[in-house]
Design a protein around this motif. Structure first.
Motif, mmCIF file in Angstrom:
data_model
loop_
_atom_site.group_PDB
_atom_site.id
_atom_site.type_symbol
_atom_site.label_atom_id
_atom_site.label_comp_id
_atom_site.label_asym_id
_atom_site.label_seq_id
_atom_site.Cartn_x
_atom_site.Cartn_y
_atom_site.Cartn_z
ATOM 1 N N ASN A 204 76.812 57.896 14.831
ATOM 2 C CA ASN A 204 76.015 58.018 13.601
ATOM 3 C C ASN A 204 76.937 58.439 12.456
ATOM 4 O O ASN A 204 78.122 58.690 12.665
ATOM 5 C CB ASN A 204 74.850 58.999 13.781
ATOM 6 N N SER A 205 76.391 58.509 11.248
ATOM 7 C CA SER A 205 77.219 58.812 10.071
ATOM 8 C C SER A 205 77.751 60.245 10.106
ATOM 9 O O SER A 205 78.842 60.511 9.589
ATOM 10 C CB SER A 205 76.454 58.542 8.779
ATOM 11 N N CYS A 206 77.037 61.162 10.730
ATOM 12 C CA CYS A 206 77.524 62.541 10.845
ATOM 13 C C CYS A 206 78.776 62.570 11.723
ATOM 14 O O CYS A 206 79.775 63.216 11.380
ATOM 15 C CB CYS A 206 76.438 63.447 11.412
ATOM 16 N N ALA A 207 78.741 61.874 12.863
ATOM 17 C CA ALA A 207 79.906 61.812 13.750
ATOM 18 C C ALA A 207 81.085 61.156 13.036
ATOM 19 O O ALA A 207 82.234 61.580 13.205
ATOM 20 C CB ALA A 207 79.555 61.055 15.021
ATOM 21 N N MET A 208 80.813 60.139 12.217
ATOM 22 C CA MET A 208 81.872 59.492 11.449
ATOM 23 C C MET A 208 82.511 60.492 10.481
ATOM 24 O O MET A 208 83.733 60.631 10.423
ATOM 25 C CB MET A 208 81.337 58.291 10.669
ATOM 26 N N SER A 209 81.687 61.207 9.735
ATOM 27 C CA SER A 209 82.196 62.177 8.763
ATOM 28 C C SER A 209 82.975 63.294 9.447
ATOM 29 O O SER A 209 84.014 63.726 8.950
ATOM 30 C CB SER A 209 81.051 62.774 7.947
ATOM 31 N N ALA A 210 82.487 63.760 10.591
ATOM 32 C CA ALA A 210 83.158 64.841 11.311
ATOM 33 C C ALA A 210 84.510 64.387 11.847
ATOM 34 O O ALA A 210 85.457 65.162 11.881
ATOM 35 C CB ALA A 210 82.276 65.342 12.443
ATOM 36 N N THR A 211 84.614 63.126 12.267
ATOM 37 C CA THR A 211 85.852 62.599 12.836
ATOM 38 C C THR A 211 86.844 62.190 11.754
ATOM 39 O O THR A 211 88.049 62.338 11.933
ATOM 40 C CB THR A 211 85.542 61.399 13.743
ATOM 41 N N LEU A 212 86.362 61.650 10.653
ATOM 42 C CA LEU A 212 87.242 61.196 9.569
ATOM 43 C C LEU A 212 87.411 62.257 8.482
ATOM 44 O O LEU A 212 87.944 61.960 7.416
ATOM 45 C CB LEU A 212 86.701 59.894 8.954
ATOM 46 N N ASN A 213 86.975 63.476 8.739
ATOM 47 C CA ASN A 213 87.040 64.564 7.774
ATOM 48 C C ASN A 213 88.469 64.730 7.261
ATOM 49 O O ASN A 213 89.397 64.900 8.045
ATOM 50 C CB ASN A 213 86.543 65.861 8.422
ATOM 51 N N GLY A 214 88.648 64.672 5.953
ATOM 52 C CA GLY A 214 89.962 64.831 5.366
ATOM 53 C C GLY A 214 90.798 63.570 5.363
ATOM 54 O O GLY A 214 91.934 63.566 4.921
ATOM 55 N N ASN A 215 90.265 62.467 5.880
ATOM 56 C CA ASN A 215 90.996 61.204 5.940
ATOM 57 C C ASN A 215 90.714 60.409 4.667
ATOM 58 O O ASN A 215 89.590 59.987 4.428
ATOM 59 C CB ASN A 215 90.559 60.422 7.182
ATOM 60 N N ALA A 216 91.734 60.184 3.884
ATOM 61 C CA ALA A 216 91.573 59.497 2.603
ATOM 62 C C ALA A 216 91.248 58.020 2.738
ATOM 63 O O ALA A 216 90.676 57.423 1.819
ATOM 64 C CB ALA A 216 92.837 59.663 1.759
ATOM 65 N N VAL A 217 91.588 57.398 3.846
ATOM 66 C CA VAL A 217 91.423 55.950 3.982
ATOM 67 C C VAL A 217 89.965 55.522 3.831
ATOM 68 O O VAL A 217 89.657 54.566 3.127
ATOM 69 C CB VAL A 217 92.009 55.450 5.329
ATOM 70 N N PHE A 218 89.045 56.203 4.491
ATOM 71 C CA PHE A 218 87.631 55.824 4.432
ATOM 72 C C PHE A 218 86.823 56.691 3.459
ATOM 73 O O PHE A 218 85.602 56.699 3.519
ATOM 74 C CB PHE A 218 87.021 55.811 5.827
ATOM 75 N N ALA A 219 87.493 57.377 2.553
ATOM 76 C CA ALA A 219 86.823 58.189 1.541
ATOM 77 C C ALA A 219 86.588 57.342 0.289
ATOM 78 O O ALA A 219 87.243 57.493 -0.729
ATOM 79 C CB ALA A 219 87.652 59.421 1.214
ATOM 80 N N PHE A 220 85.653 56.417 0.392
ATOM 81 C CA PHE A 220 85.292 55.572 -0.747
ATOM 82 C C PHE A 220 83.798 55.342 -0.778
ATOM 83 O O PHE A 220 83.107 55.596 0.158
ATOM 84 C CB PHE A 220 86.048 54.233 -0.738
#
Length: 119
Positions: free
Chosen positions: A103-119
């Motif tokens: 889910n989107s929460c798991a995505m945010s928790a895993t990619l936290n601080g990752n600039a690549v998917f911060a758009f």
């Protein structure tokens, strides 16, 4: 006779990143961004420089974009899959990478601080 010469001193790096609802080819793209990293960081990505730096740090292994989920963040046990993709060329090599989160929460928790998917 004409001599073949490269048009650039840099290997091409041009990628399209997506975030989609779903876990298959029919997933609905909800966000997308483009990024080129050579010779300078450009594209529609809001922080192209940071995204290029993060990609350079992977050494071409895009799975390195994934971090252990933040243990201080609790996510619901709801299955609403979200798939992220990277398609294009990275330093002259073809890339077709994707990862699906529960889910989107798991995505945010895993990619936290990752600039690549911060758009």
């Amino acid at each position: 006779m004409a001599e073949a010469r490269p048009t650039s001193l840099y290997a091409p790096s041009a990628l399209v990143f997506t975030v989609a609802q779903g876990d298959d080819a029919a997933a609905t793209v909800v966000r997308a961004s483009t990024l080129s990293c050579a010779p300078t960081a450009t594209g529609t990505h809001p922080d192209a420089q940071a995204a290029c730096a993060a990609l350079n740090a992977t050494g071409g292994a895009f799975d390195r974009l994934l971090a252990a989920p933040n243990p201080d963040r609790a996510c619901p046990m709801v299955y609403a899959p979200v798939t992220v993709t990277a398609d294009g060329v990275w330093k002259g090599s073809r890339v077709a990478w994707k990862h699906t989160f529960s889910n989107s929460c798991a995505m945010s928790a895993t990619l936290n601080g990752n600039a690549v998917f911060a758009f």
